[in-house]
Design a protein around this motif. Structure first.
Motif, PDB file in Angstrom:
ATOM      1  N   LYS A   1      33.688  28.222  31.438  1.00 11.30           N
ATOM      2  CA  LYS A   1      34.041  26.776  31.814  1.00 11.30           C
ATOM      3  C   LYS A   1      35.407  26.398  32.098  1.00 11.30           C
ATOM      4  CE  LYS A   1      32.829  22.173  30.153  1.00 11.30           C
ATOM      5  NZ  LYS A   1      32.021  21.119  29.076  1.00 11.30           N
TER       6      LYS A   1
ATOM      7  N   CYS B   1      32.564  31.542  37.585  1.00  8.96           N
ATOM      8  CA  CYS B   1      31.795  30.617  37.490  1.00  8.96           C
ATOM      9  C   CYS B   1      30.908  30.966  36.009  1.00  8.96           C
ATOM     10  CB  CYS B   1      30.476  30.780  38.478  1.00  8.96           C
ATOM     11  SG  CYS B   1      29.935  32.314  38.553  1.00  8.96           S
ATOM     12  N   TRP B   2      31.663  31.961  35.135  1.00  6.93           N
ATOM     13  CA  TRP B   2      31.084  32.337  33.923  1.00  6.93           C
ATOM     14  C   TRP B   2      31.687  31.713  32.692  1.00  6.93           C
ATOM     15  CZ3 TRP B   2      26.766  34.829  34.026  1.00  6.93           C
ATOM     16  CH2 TRP B   2      26.300  35.653  35.503  1.00  6.93           C
TER      17      TRP B   2
ATOM     18  N   GLN C   1      29.157  26.145  34.560  1.00  9.74           N
ATOM     19  CA  GLN C   1      28.863  27.718  34.365  1.00  9.74           C
ATOM     20  C   GLN C   1      27.370  27.841  35.157  1.00  9.74           C
ATOM     21  OE1 GLN C   1      29.242  27.250  29.866  1.00  9.74           O
ATOM     22  NE2 GLN C   1      30.067  29.333  30.085  1.00  9.74           N
TER      23      GLN C   1
END
Length: 241
Positions: A116, A113-114, A138
């Motif tokens: 893209k 999730c950090w 993100q």
């Protein structure tokens, strides 16, 4: 190697409501302000613990079967990569014709999730024509995704709850609100994961969803929001409970 469509289970014939007969393709979706997507319990999966290809029934607000969706994916990918696997979801109409295809290509780094570049991406096509894509954004605590047109322009964004809780004892819906691009005032739709009953929640990974279109949206927008449900399922609810 992915299984050809001829070897995959299609929808049972003659199951659509009379109002839908003769309304092939995606047109019936335009008449559905509420959509229910019920994943079918796979007995072999319950007995063995080995992930099987997912199958879903799509019902309208009157609980009438309207479409059928089935997953095409590689067995090894399901066993070893589980919810991060690559897949194709085929949506079939009452004539047993594919009207929507949703594809996520397997990537080793999918799910972060950090960054893209490592986020989940779902490509949506209808009869070979690109409709758009759903992309993981993100985020830190609150799940976020974007719905984009084929050119990459954001049309909508999806915001989930900070706690994505599900299981036998979690009776509350898990809502993912859909907002128009640049707005977080009033959602245009809401995708909710709903409790499937204690027995099903305890012994299987089959999930139930409800989509409520809260504004008068065009058919393409409805199809893209509908498709986002299957990416949400894989990202947050496909894992073991």
């Amino acid at each position: 190697m992915a299984m050809p469509m001829s070897n995959m289970a299609g929808p049972p014939p003659g199951v659509l409501p009379p109002a839908a007969i003769g309304t092939s393709g995606l047109q019936y979706l335009a008449q559905m302000n509420e959509v229910r997507i019920n994943q079918q319990v796979e007995i072999a999966e319950v007995m063995t613990g080995i992930d099987m290809a997912n199958r879903y029934q799509v019902l309208d607000g009157g609980n009438r079967l309207s479409y059928f969706v089935y997953e095409e994916s590689e067995c090894c990918n399901r066993v070893f990569c589980k919810e991060n696997r690559g897949f194709i979801m085929h949506m079939m109409d009452n004539t047993n014709q594919e009207v929507l295809r949703m594809e996520r290509v397997f990537r080793c780094c999918t799910g972060c999730c950090w960054f893209k570049s490592c986020g989940h991406i779902l490509d949506i096509t209808a009869n070979g024509v690109p409709l758009g894509l759903v992309r993981q954004s993100q985020y830190c605590l609150q799940p976020k995704l974007t719905i984009e047109n084929p050119s990459g322009q954001e049309l909508y964004h999806i915001e989930g709850p900070m706690c994505v809780c599900h299981g036998p004892c979690c009776f509350a819906d898990v809502p993912f609100n859909v907002f128009a691009s640049g707005s977080s005032a009033e959602p245009v739709a809401c995708i909710s994961r709903v409790h499937a009953g204690c027995a099903q929640e305890m012994f299987s990974k089959a999930n139930h969803f409800k989509i409520v279109y809260q504004q008068n949206l065009d058919l393409n927008s409805r199809a893209l929001i509908f498709s986002a449900t299957f990416l949400l399922d894989m990202m947050f609810f496909e894992h073991d409970k």
